[in-house]
Design a protein around this motif. Structure first.
Motif, PDB file in Angstrom:
ATOM      1  N   ARG A  15      -8.484 -14.274  18.978  1.00 15.07           N
ATOM      2  CA  ARG A  15      -7.388 -14.048  18.032  1.00 15.07           C
ATOM      3  C   ARG A  15      -6.998 -15.398  17.442  1.00 15.07           C
ATOM      4  NH1 ARG A  15      -3.753  -9.920  17.647  1.00 15.07           N
ATOM      5  NH2 ARG A  15      -4.344  -9.209  19.719  1.00 15.07           N
ATOM      6  N   ASN A  16      -6.967 -15.466  16.119  1.00 12.42           N
ATOM      7  CA  ASN A  16      -6.488 -16.660  15.438  1.00 12.42           C
ATOM      8  C   ASN A  16      -4.964 -16.641  15.547  1.00 12.42           C
ATOM      9  OD1 ASN A  16      -5.436 -18.427  13.435  1.00 12.42           O
ATOM     10  ND2 ASN A  16      -7.347 -18.288  12.266  1.00 12.42           N
ATOM     11  N   VAL A  17      -4.409 -17.571  16.265  1.00 16.28           N
ATOM     12  CA  VAL A  17      -2.963 -17.554  16.522  1.00 16.28           C
ATOM     13  C   VAL A  17      -2.142 -17.854  15.275  1.00 16.28           C
ATOM     14  CG1 VAL A  17      -3.157 -18.048  18.992  1.00 16.28           C
ATOM     15  CG2 VAL A  17      -2.977 -19.941  17.360  1.00 16.28           C
ATOM     16  N   GLN A  18      -2.746 -18.452  14.268  1.00 17.00           N
ATOM     17  CA  GLN A  18      -2.022 -18.735  13.028  1.00 17.00           C
ATOM     18  C   GLN A  18      -1.991 -17.533  12.096  1.00 17.00           C
ATOM     19  OE1 GLN A  18      -4.114 -22.219  11.690  1.00 17.00           O
ATOM     20  NE2 GLN A  18      -2.756 -23.595  12.831  1.00 17.00           N
ATOM     21  N   THR A  19      -3.098 -16.805  12.015  1.00  7.47           N
ATOM     22  CA  THR A  19      -3.181 -15.666  11.082  1.00  7.47           C
ATOM     23  C   THR A  19      -3.125 -14.314  11.779  1.00  7.47           C
ATOM     24  OG1 THR A  19      -5.590 -15.572  11.167  1.00  7.47           O
ATOM     25  CG2 THR A  19      -4.611 -17.068   9.520  1.00  7.47           C
ATOM     26  N   ASN A  20      -3.258 -14.322  13.100  1.00  6.62           N
ATOM     27  CA  ASN A  20      -3.298 -13.110  13.918  1.00  6.62           C
ATOM     28  C   ASN A  20      -4.566 -12.270  13.690  1.00  6.62           C
ATOM     29  OD1 ASN A  20      -1.846 -12.089  16.093  1.00  6.62           O
ATOM     30  ND2 ASN A  20      -1.055 -10.386  14.867  1.00  6.62           N
ATOM     31  N   GLU A  21      -5.556 -12.824  13.017  1.00  5.06           N
ATOM     32  CA  GLU A  21      -6.826 -12.127  12.796  1.00  5.06           C
ATOM     33  C   GLU A  21      -7.629 -12.090  14.095  1.00  5.06           C
ATOM     34  OE1 GLU A  21      -8.134 -13.220   8.302  1.00  5.06           O
ATOM     35  OE2 GLU A  21      -8.028 -14.887   9.722  1.00  5.06           O
ATOM     36  N   GLN A  82      -6.634  -2.350  22.837  1.00  3.99           N
ATOM     37  CA  GLN A  82      -5.831  -1.951  21.682  1.00  3.99           C
ATOM     38  C   GLN A  82      -6.275  -2.693  20.414  1.00  3.99           C
ATOM     39  OE1 GLN A  82      -1.744  -2.440  22.910  1.00  3.99           O
ATOM     40  NE2 GLN A  82      -1.859  -0.684  24.282  1.00  3.99           N
ATOM     41  N   LEU A  83      -7.597  -2.747  20.241  1.00  3.91           N
ATOM     42  CA  LEU A  83      -8.182  -3.369  19.054  1.00  3.91           C
ATOM     43  C   LEU A  83      -8.985  -2.332  18.298  1.00  3.91           C
ATOM     44  CD1 LEU A  83      -9.557  -6.700  20.606  1.00  3.91           C
ATOM     45  CD2 LEU A  83      -7.452  -6.397  19.284  1.00  3.91           C
ATOM     46  N   LYS A  84      -8.993  -2.446  16.966  1.00  9.88           N
ATOM     47  CA  LYS A  84      -9.776  -1.551  16.125  1.00  9.88           C
ATOM     48  C   LYS A  84     -10.944  -2.324  15.540  1.00  9.88           C
ATOM     49  CE  LYS A  84      -6.050   1.541  15.062  1.00  9.88           C
ATOM     50  NZ  LYS A  84      -5.214   2.157  14.061  1.00  9.88           N
ATOM     51  N   GLN A  85     -12.133  -1.785  15.726  1.00 11.19           N
ATOM     52  CA  GLN A  85     -13.355  -2.444  15.267  1.00 11.19           C
ATOM     53  C   GLN A  85     -13.292  -2.778  13.782  1.00 11.19           C
ATOM     54  OE1 GLN A  85     -16.104   0.051  13.771  1.00 11.19           O
ATOM     55  NE2 GLN A  85     -16.534  -1.840  12.715  1.00 11.19           N
ATOM     56  N   GLU A  86     -12.692  -1.921  12.969  1.00  8.43           N
ATOM     57  CA  GLU A  86     -12.632  -2.129  11.516  1.00  8.43           C
ATOM     58  C   GLU A  86     -11.844  -3.388  11.159  1.00  8.43           C
ATOM     59  OE1 GLU A  86     -10.883   0.895  12.731  1.00  8.43           O
ATOM     60  OE2 GLU A  86     -12.900   1.628  13.107  1.00  8.43           O
ATOM     61  N   ALA A  87     -10.943  -3.811  12.024  1.00  5.64           N
ATOM     62  CA  ALA A  87     -10.094  -4.973  11.730  1.00  5.64           C
ATOM     63  C   ALA A  87     -10.684  -6.286  12.254  1.00  5.64           C
ATOM     64  CB  ALA A  87      -8.703  -4.746  12.336  1.00  5.64           C
ATOM     65  N   ILE A  88     -11.848  -6.208  12.843  1.00 11.08           N
ATOM     66  CA  ILE A  88     -12.440  -7.406  13.455  1.00 11.08           C
ATOM     67  C   ILE A  88     -13.456  -8.046  12.504  1.00 11.08           C
ATOM     68  CG2 ILE A  88     -13.826  -8.275  15.376  1.00 11.08           C
ATOM     69  CD1 ILE A  88     -12.664  -6.010  17.086  1.00 11.08           C
ATOM     70  N   GLN A  89     -13.250  -9.317  12.230  1.00 14.56           N
ATOM     71  CA  GLN A  89     -14.205 -10.074  11.433  1.00 14.56           C
ATOM     72  C   GLN A  89     -15.320 -10.569  12.342  1.00 14.56           C
ATOM     73  OE1 GLN A  89     -12.498 -13.288   9.192  1.00 14.56           O
ATOM     74  NE2 GLN A  89     -10.522 -12.237   9.057  1.00 14.56           N
TER      75      GLN A  89
END
Length: 194
Positions: A15-21, A82-89
């Motif tokens: 998880r990018n702590v700055q962007t939450n990505e 609690q992660l969605k594959q579609e939201a993962i870069q």
């Protein structure tokens, strides 16, 4: 009895702590030598023993590792987190150490950063020339190829190292050789069998 099949594994989910990505990162690292005899700029980067290539490795990461994120078994684990594959870069972090033919000293191939060029390669007849006689040499094991040459423990003379290099070359292995020019001056070279 059902047989287990290993599909592979993801290197990192971060998880990018700055962007939450959320990012799936595949990490890799290899050494490649630049062979002008091969057509195509990226195709020219091959392993020291000619058994792999940079382009093949990058394609494998994209075609084999990246799809693992979309496997049903992965979806189960992502849901547990609690992660969605579609939201993962997806990204590749691939560290390389590259070696040019000695004849191209100072040349910078396209698409390559200067910091990745770590040395050069030559053939055994060139290494046997008198210009290499005054230095000391160390043959690192493959697992130590990423270590700084100053940490070499047992240094050999030019005359002592040649039979060790010949032994590797007979088995179609291109050895890495650390060259100790002085107490503070080291370089890394490959002696190729091809």
């Amino acid at each position: 009895v059902a047989q287990k099949v290993t599909l592979g594994e993801l290197d990192f989910i971060v998880r990018n702590v700055q962007t939450n990505e959320i990012i799936h990162v595949e990490l890799g690292g290899k050494l490649y030598l630049y062979d002008l005899e091969i057509g195509g700029e990226l195709e020219r980067w091959i392993g020291p023993n000619r058994s792999d290539s940079l382009l093949t490795k990058l394609n494998r990461l994209q075609e084999f590792q990246f799809p693992l994120l979309h496997q049903p078994q992965t979806q189960i684990q992502l849901a547990a987190w609690q992660l969605k594959q579609e939201a993962i870069q997806q990204q590749i972090c691939f560290k390389v150490r590259m070696f040019l033919p000695e004849s191209l000293s100072g040349y910078m191939p396209p698409y390559i950063c200067a910091e990745h060029i770590r040395g050069y390669y030559i053939t055994l007849p060139k290494f046997q020339s008198s210009r290499f006689e005054d230095f000391q040499y160390f043959l690192p094991e493959k697992q130590d190829w990423i270590v700084d040459p100053k940490y070499g423990e047992v240094w050999f003379t030019h005359k002592q190292i040649i039979p060790l290099i010949e032994k590797s070359l007979l088995t179609m292995q291109s050895p890495m050789v650390w060259v100790k020019k002085s107490e503070k001056d080291f370089e890394t070279i490959f002696i190729v069998f091809w």
